[in-house]
Design a protein around this motif. Structure first.
Motif, PDB file in Angstrom:
ATOM      1  N   PRO A   1       0.166  32.408  23.994  1.00 24.03           N
ATOM      2  CA  PRO A   1      -1.087  31.753  23.676  1.00 24.03           C
ATOM      3  C   PRO A   1      -1.053  30.962  22.371  1.00 24.03           C
ATOM      4  O   PRO A   1      -1.856  30.074  22.177  1.00 24.03           O
ATOM      5  N   LYS A   2      -0.133  31.280  21.488  1.00 23.32           N
ATOM      6  CA  LYS A   2       0.009  30.539  20.232  1.00 23.32           C
ATOM      7  C   LYS A   2       1.494  30.383  19.926  1.00 23.32           C
ATOM      8  O   LYS A   2       2.048  31.072  19.062  1.00 23.32           O
ATOM      9  N   PRO A   3       2.154  29.457  20.616  1.00 23.09           N
ATOM     10  CA  PRO A   3       3.605  29.314  20.444  1.00 23.09           C
ATOM     11  C   PRO A   3       3.983  28.739  19.083  1.00 23.09           C
ATOM     12  O   PRO A   3       3.217  28.019  18.459  1.00 23.09           O
ATOM     13  N   GLU A   4       5.164  29.064  18.670  1.00 27.13           N
ATOM     14  CA  GLU A   4       5.768  28.487  17.476  1.00 27.13           C
ATOM     15  C   GLU A   4       6.652  27.344  17.973  1.00 27.13           C
ATOM     16  O   GLU A   4       7.484  27.551  18.860  1.00 27.13           O
ATOM     17  N   ILE A   5       6.470  26.145  17.436  1.00 28.78           N
ATOM     18  CA  ILE A   5       7.258  25.006  17.907  1.00 28.78           C
ATOM     19  C   ILE A   5       7.934  24.287  16.747  1.00 28.78           C
ATOM     20  O   ILE A   5       7.475  24.355  15.608  1.00 28.78           O
ATOM     21  N   GLU A   6       9.029  23.623  17.054  1.00 23.45           N
ATOM     22  CA  GLU A   6       9.760  22.750  16.133  1.00 23.45           C
ATOM     23  C   GLU A   6      10.084  21.506  16.946  1.00 23.45           C
ATOM     24  O   GLU A   6      11.056  21.499  17.705  1.00 23.45           O
ATOM     25  N   LEU A   7       9.248  20.481  16.832  1.00 26.71           N
ATOM     26  CA  LEU A   7       9.414  19.284  17.650  1.00 26.71           C
ATOM     27  C   LEU A   7       9.146  18.026  16.842  1.00 26.71           C
ATOM     28  O   LEU A   7       8.337  18.041  15.912  1.00 26.71           O
ATOM     29  N   THR A   8       9.787  16.956  17.257  1.00 30.03           N
ATOM     30  CA  THR A   8       9.491  15.636  16.709  1.00 30.03           C
ATOM     31  C   THR A   8       9.220  14.699  17.872  1.00 30.03           C
ATOM     32  O   THR A   8       9.939  14.725  18.873  1.00 30.03           O
ATOM     33  N   ALA A   9       8.180  13.904  17.729  1.00 26.68           N
ATOM     34  CA  ALA A   9       7.816  12.917  18.740  1.00 26.68           C
ATOM     35  C   ALA A   9       7.717  11.556  18.057  1.00 26.68           C
ATOM     36  O   ALA A   9       7.573  11.467  16.830  1.00 26.68           O
ATOM     37  N   HIS A  10       7.796  10.512  18.857  1.00 24.57           N
ATOM     38  CA  HIS A  10       7.736   9.146  18.329  1.00 24.57           C
ATOM     39  C   HIS A  10       6.705   8.345  19.100  1.00 24.57           C
ATOM     40  O   HIS A  10       6.456   8.607  20.286  1.00 24.57           O
TER      41      HIS A  10
ATOM     42  N   ASP B   1       1.830  21.962   8.632  1.00 26.83           N
ATOM     43  CA  ASP B   1       2.896  22.100   9.626  1.00 26.83           C
ATOM     44  C   ASP B   1       3.259  20.776  10.300  1.00 26.83           C
ATOM     45  O   ASP B   1       4.108  20.743  11.177  1.00 26.83           O
ATOM     46  N   VAL B   2       2.586  19.694   9.897  1.00 25.60           N
ATOM     47  CA  VAL B   2       2.783  18.389  10.535  1.00 25.60           C
ATOM     48  C   VAL B   2       3.231  17.371   9.498  1.00 25.60           C
ATOM     49  O   VAL B   2       2.642  17.265   8.420  1.00 25.60           O
ATOM     50  N   THR B   3       4.279  16.622   9.841  1.00 27.44           N
ATOM     51  CA  THR B   3       4.761  15.545   8.975  1.00 27.44           C
ATOM     52  C   THR B   3       4.760  14.250   9.778  1.00 27.44           C
ATOM     53  O   THR B   3       5.322  14.203  10.878  1.00 27.44           O
ATOM     54  N   VAL B   4       4.123  13.233   9.227  1.00 26.53           N
ATOM     55  CA  VAL B   4       4.084  11.916   9.869  1.00 26.53           C
ATOM     56  C   VAL B   4       4.871  10.958   8.998  1.00 26.53           C
ATOM     57  O   VAL B   4       4.661  10.877   7.784  1.00 26.53           O
TER      58      VAL B   4
ATOM     59  N   THR C   1      -0.082   3.841  19.926  1.00 30.03           N
ATOM     60  CA  THR C   1       0.092   5.219  20.396  1.00 30.03           C
ATOM     61  C   THR C   1      -0.763   6.176  19.570  1.00 30.03           C
ATOM     62  O   THR C   1      -0.674   6.177  18.345  1.00 30.03           O
ATOM     63  N   PRO C   2      -1.584   7.014  20.232  1.00 28.85           N
ATOM     64  CA  PRO C   2      -2.359   8.023  19.498  1.00 28.85           C
ATOM     65  C   PRO C   2      -1.416   9.065  18.891  1.00 28.85           C
ATOM     66  O   PRO C   2      -0.498   9.540  19.550  1.00 28.85           O
ATOM     67  N   LEU C   3      -1.650   9.407  17.617  1.00 28.88           N
ATOM     68  CA  LEU C   3      -0.778  10.335  16.900  1.00 28.88           C
ATOM     69  C   LEU C   3      -1.444  11.679  16.627  1.00 28.88           C
ATOM     70  O   LEU C   3      -0.851  12.722  16.845  1.00 28.88           O
ATOM     71  N   TYR C   4      -2.645  11.665  16.120  1.00 29.69           N
ATOM     72  CA  TYR C   4      -3.395  12.898  15.866  1.00 29.69           C
ATOM     73  C   TYR C   4      -4.825  12.534  15.520  1.00 29.69           C
ATOM     74  O   TYR C   4      -5.156  11.360  15.309  1.00 29.69           O
TER      75      TYR C   4
END
Length: 148
Positions: A5-14, A57-60, A87-90
Motif C-alpha cells: 500500500p505504500k511502496p518504496e521506489i527509486e525511479l527516474t522519469a523524463h 523525496d523528489v528531484t526535478v 508533459t505534466p510533471l507534478y
C-alpha cells in the motif's frame, strides 16, 4: 490491488522531449485516482492516477513552467510541466504543501508498483471511464476514516 500500500521506489522519469527529468527516491505516501473536472482537463481522460510523495523525496532537473488556479475546495492547485513539450510533471495543493502529486503515467512501464486505494471526486466520474472493481469511491475528498 494486493501490492504494497505504500511502496518504496527509486525511479527516474523524463518528459517527452527529454529536457526535464524527475527522480523519486522514497516511500510513496498514497496512491489514488481522481475524477475531478480539473484532473479530467489536465489529463484529457476521465481521471488522473496520482501517487503522493514528499518534496524531499523528489528531484526535478531541467526547466519547468507552472500554472496555478483556485480549486473548488478553495485551495490553490499548482501544476508543473515541461515548457517545451508540455508533459505534466507534478502538482501541489496549498491544502497539502508537504506532498507532491505525481502523475503515475509519467513513469511508463516502470509504474507496476501503482495500486490505487480510492477514487476521489466520484461525483464527476463518467460511466465510460472504466475503474478497477471494488475501488472505494468518494464524492469529493476521501472520508477521514479511509486510510491513505
Amino acid at each position: 490491488m494486493t501490492a504494497n500500500p505504500k511502496p518504496e521506489i527509486e525511479l527516474t522519469a523524463h518528459c517527452a522531449c527529454g529536457a526535464v527529468s524527475l527522480s523519486v527516491g522514497g516511500r510513496i505516501r498514497s496512491m489514488f485516482m481522481c475524477s475531478c473536472e480539473d484532473c479530467q482537463r489536465a489529463t484529457g481522460t476521465g481521471h488522473s492516477t496520482v501517487a503522493l510523495a514528499r518534496p524531499a523525496d523528489v528531484t526535478v532537473t531541467g526547466p519547468t513552467a507552472s500554472f496555478a488556479r483556485p480549486a473548488h475546495s478553495g485551495a490553490t492547485l499548482t501544476r508543473w510541466f515541461c515548457p517545451s513539450c508540455g508533459t505534466p510533471l507534478y502538482a501541489q495543493s496549498s491544502r497539502a504543501p508537504d506532498l507532491l502529486m505525481l502523475p503515475v503515467g509519467l513513469f511508463g512501464s516502470s509504474a507496476d508498483w501503482f495500486a490505487p486505494n480510492q477514487l476521489i471526486f466520484a461525483r464527476s466520474h463518467h460511466a465510460w471511464d472504466a475503474l478497477p472493481d471494488g475501488l472505494p469511491q468518494h464524492d469529493t475528498y476521501r472520508d477521514p476514516e479511509t486510510p491513505r
